[in-house]
Motif scaffolding. Structure first.
Motif, PDB file in Angstrom:
ATOM      1  N   GLN A  17       1.062  -1.356  -0.058  1.00 44.58           N
ATOM      2  CA  GLN A  17       0.139  -0.074  -0.100  1.00 44.58           C
ATOM      3  C   GLN A  17       1.129   1.357   0.000  1.00 44.58           C
ATOM      4  O   GLN A  17       0.488   2.315  -0.651  1.00 44.58           O
ATOM      5  CB  GLN A  17      -0.959  -0.029   1.359  1.00 44.58           C
ATOM      6  N   GLU A  18       1.960   1.251   0.719  1.00 39.33           N
ATOM      7  CA  GLU A  18       2.940   2.308   0.869  1.00 39.33           C
ATOM      8  C   GLU A  18       3.447   2.619  -0.706  1.00 39.33           C
ATOM      9  O   GLU A  18       3.592   3.918  -0.915  1.00 39.33           O
ATOM     10  CB  GLU A  18       3.834   2.259   1.919  1.00 39.33           C
ATOM     11  N   ILE A  20       2.611   1.530  -3.659  1.00 37.14           N
ATOM     12  CA  ILE A  20       1.393   2.022  -4.414  1.00 37.14           C
ATOM     13  C   ILE A  20       1.177   3.374  -4.303  1.00 37.14           C
ATOM     14  O   ILE A  20       1.011   4.211  -5.522  1.00 37.14           O
ATOM     15  CB  ILE A  20       0.056   1.198  -4.432  1.00 37.14           C
ATOM     16  N   ARG A  21       1.023   3.976  -2.971  1.00 37.83           N
ATOM     17  CA  ARG A  21       0.947   5.372  -2.916  1.00 37.83           C
ATOM     18  C   ARG A  21       1.874   6.139  -3.567  1.00 37.83           C
ATOM     19  O   ARG A  21       2.018   7.440  -3.937  1.00 37.83           O
ATOM     20  CB  ARG A  21       0.665   5.801  -1.617  1.00 37.83           C
ATOM     21  N   GLY A  22       3.138   5.626  -3.607  1.00 40.51           N
ATOM     22  CA  GLY A  22       4.185   6.269  -4.215  1.00 40.51           C
ATOM     23  C   GLY A  22       4.343   6.287  -5.740  1.00 40.51           C
ATOM     24  O   GLY A  22       5.256   6.487  -6.479  1.00 40.51           O
TER      25      GLY A  22
END
Length: 226
Positions: A17-18, A20-22
């Motif tokens: 999730q981290e 993908i946010r990047g």
């Protein structure tokens, strides 16, 4: 970049999730069917199967990924996945989770690991860093154990207060990368003055740690492995 993560438990999903946010492209490999939940990380590609099986990794085209992360709760699986990723698929960057600190010595380039992350060790180091003033604390091992990220908190009455960064007589294989001061992150310049209670982050070779400690008047090395 394209990142493949072995292990879609709580740790693997959080990492995904981290990233993908990047803006990165993610693939999650998970052996346990009860952990396969595409709705939990819908932007990722999910693959059900054993990440230690060569055939599965070939079908997943692991060679197209720039980074892999071994994030399962099994150190043996993390080591095998890391080795396959590096030797069979030529993945440039392999990061591996260490679950049992007693196994940390195995996580090196002989098993294809570029960076090993031991949560117990990291938490212990951060706890020491919070209370250790005037000690050198190892925070993370880099480049197959060839270098460490270390932290030194200067005492309030440090004799280095007011002196410029350029006056530090650092060993050849040590570099000051960041100064943390009152909530600020300072990229050190040659003429920047040091202050008491500054937190200094260095990247240094293992061999240069003792010389670095002496050059800054540090009393010892703080590190917890157990």
């Amino acid at each position: 970049m394209k990142v493949a993560i072995a292990g879609a438990g709580a740790v693997g999903r959080s990492i995904a999730q981290e990233l993908i946010r990047g803006g990165h492209e993610l693939m999650l490999l998970e052996r346990r069917i009860d952990h396969v939940d595409p709705a939990a990380v819908p932007a990722a590609t999910w693959v059900h199967g054993d990440a230690c099986e060569l055939e599965l990794l070939e079908e997943a085209r692991l060679q197209e990924y720039e980074v892999v992360i071994a994030a399962t709760g099994d150190d043996k699986a993390n080591l095998v996945f890391s080795l396959l990723a590096k030797t069979e698929f030529g993945v440039r960057r392999v990061v591996a989770r260490v679950n049992d600190p007693r196994n940390e010595w195995l996580f090196d380039n002989s098993w294809g690991v570029d960076v090993a992350v031991s949560t117990p060790r990291l938490l212990a180091s951060l706890a020491e860093e919070a209370v250790s003033v005037g000690d050198l604390v190892r925070l993370m091992t880099l480049r197959q154990g060839q270098a460490n990220l270390v932290e030194i908190t200067l005492p309030a009455d440090t004799p280095l207060a007011g002196k410029a960064v350029r006056t530090l007589k650092l060993p050849r294989d040590a570099a000051l990368v960041t100064i943390l001061r009152g909530g600020r992150v300072i990229v050190p310049q040659a003429d920047d003055p040091l202050e008491g209670e500054d937190e200094l982050l260095f990247v240094t070779s293992v061999e240069a740690e003792d010389e670095l400690r002496k050059s800054l008047g540090v009393n010892g090395i703080g590190e917890r492995v157990d």
